[in-house]
Design an enzyme around this catalytic site. Structure first.
Site, PDB file in Angstrom:
ATOM      1  CB  SER A 246      32.759  14.145 -15.292  1.00  0.00           C
ATOM      2  OG  SER A 246      33.259  13.499 -14.135  1.00  0.00           O
ATOM      3  CE  LYS A 247      34.629   7.326 -20.682  1.00  0.00           C
ATOM      4  NZ  LYS A 247      35.473   7.420 -21.858  1.00  0.00           N
TER       5      LYS A 247
END
Ligand code: GLU
Length: 466
Positions: A246-247
């Site tokens: 994920s970011k």
């Protein structure tokens, strides 16, 4: 799987850049369509109006184009299809498969609190759903209704997921989904069904975060009398810390990989293997993947992102890339550093010489930079290699280099001549000294080939500096 008229799609939401998971889904959808001579559709799911941006749309289009995942139809924007969704909603209300719900958020909160207090699952209690013998209250004035899908109340939804295998969910586990919000914008689950139906999608590849949505979608397809596509839910990609990529965990966009010197075919190769295999093949081209990708051998369990393996895959594709293509990529990398390198022919020769030892075009640019900017070797290398023993030989060589033809062969001959005149000096002393002065580092490929990349005048002036 059926092989006739395959139609797949990628349906990104433009609420950020194209991330790696979506890029992989796009790759599988594209490769599957190409394998069967089918059609690959691009749809932009922009119904989350508050979070969708034009900038994200452009990032997504640029990323797909850079990857070479060319769509055959689209981009189709959901927000341009509102009239169609509204028409389907009206049909469903008329058919009794959807209904208006006037419950306010406060009422729904109270309903859920009561359910929780009783230890029940918080599901919508169907208070506005018409039923035989049920009298609904008059619609309250001033309340804008939502429209809900009359989900079947019992029975089981079952599908054979082409990634995960058979999946079943009982209808009593799911409630009457909102299909049209108060602002008359459709929800994801509804728009996606109308679109997949209208676009005659036959195979839906997507991330397994959507598995919980699929029962609703299947029920909606059935309520509409629409043919069901086949669904395949690919497992998440895990970061190297074992958590979902994920970011927040350092995942980056497709364009960041482009900027960091990865080739699109390498990223595709690596993404393909994160969730699919073809025998023991680790290194392949997009064309080979299209040839092999028949929807089988998709992995059921998550794979872990491995930057070192990606770098290895990229190194392979760099080695096989044409030098003039690499030259342009290196030129771009250099220009980002403020280094003007207009001579593409020299860059291509540099690429040929250095590409075997580079994992990215950034590393290739690290090598090529010495041709255009002054270099300074570290002190340890200078003191180790720039010795008094080598000094006269360097002066002699500099003299020779001023007069010869500027080719690797003639440079090699001048080096030999220099050593002969300075016995017992060895190439192992002369070459590193040259490298330190001209290249700023003690190790390079064959020194005659490296020197020949430079302008003669640049080599002479760097040698003079000692
Ligand atoms: N817009 C959804 C997403 O970005 C697409 C899901 C689907 O493919 O149905 O995840």
């Amino acid at each position: 799987m059926s092989t006739s008229e395959v139609r797949t799609r990628i349906a990104p939401s433009p609420t950020g850049y194209l991330h790696l998971g979506t890029a992989r889904t796009a790759l599988y959808s594209w490769a599957y369509a190409r394998h069967h001579g089918g059609t690959f559709v691009l749809r932009i799911e922009d119904t989350d109006v508050a979070r969708s941006t034009q900038d994200s749309v452009e990032q997504i289009l640029t990323s797909l184009q850079w990857l070479g995942l060319q769509h055959d139809e689209g981009p189709i924007y959901q927000m341009q299809r509102l009239a169609r969704y509204h028409a389907v909603v009206e049909q469903m209300i008329a058919a009794g498969t959807a209904y208006r719900c006037y419950a306010t958020p406060e009422e729904l909160n109270a309903m859920r609190d009561a359910q929780r207090a009783r230890g029940e699952k918080t599901l919508y209690d169907r208070r506005w759903r018409p039923a035989l013998g049920k009298t609904l209250p008059p619609p309250p004035v001033g309340v804008n209704p939502v429209v809900r899908f009359a989900n079947p109340v019992d029975g089981v939804v079952t599908w054979r997921d082409f990634v995960k295998g058979p999946i079943s969910i009982r209808n009593e586990e799911i409630d009457d989904l909102i299909i049209l919000r108060q602002d008359a914008v459709p929800t994801y689950n509804f728009a996606v069904v109308v679109d997949d139906w209208d676009m005659a999608i036959t195979h839906v590849f997507r991330g397994d975060e959507h598995i919980n949505n699929t029962p609703w979608q299947i029920n909606l397809f059935n309520a509409l009398g629409a043919p069901l596509p086949l669904f395949g839910h690919c497992p998440v990609i895990l970061g190297d810390d074992g958590h979902k990529l994920s970011k927040r965990r350092g995942a980056v966009s497709v364009t960041a990989y482009r900027d960091n010197g990865y080739l699109p075919e390498a990223l595709l190769n690596y993404l393909a293997r994160l969730g699919w295999s073809h025998g023991d093949e680790e290194l392949f081209t997009p064309a080979q993947m299209v040839q092999w990708f028949d929807g089988s051998h998709l992995a059921k369990s998550p794979a872990q992102w491995d930057p070192a393996k990606l770098a290895w895959v990229n190194a392979h594709h760099i080695k096989h890339a044409a030098d003039d293509r690499l030259a342009l990529l290196v030129q771009e990398q250099l220009s980002r550093r403020g280094v003007a390198a207009a001579n593409v022919a020299v860059l291509a020769r540099a690429a040929a010489l250095f590409k075997d030892r580079c994992s990215t075009t950034v590393e290739l640019a690290d090598w090529a930079a010495m041709l255009f900017v002054p270099v300074a070797a570290i002190e340890a290398d200078r003191s180790q290699f720039l010795t008094d023993a080598v000094r006269p030989a360097l002066q002699f060589l500099r003299e020779r280099l001023g007069h010869i033809e500027w080719t690797p062969a003639a440079i090699a001959a001048a080096l030999k001549e220099t050593l002969a005149a300075h016995a017992p000096l060895k190439m192992g002393q002369l070459a590193p000294a040259l490298r330190v002065l001209v290249c700023g580092r003690a190790q390079t490929p064959s020194i005659d080939a490296v020197l020949a990349l430079f302008e003669r005048s640049a080599v002479l002036s760097r040698l003079q500096a000692f």
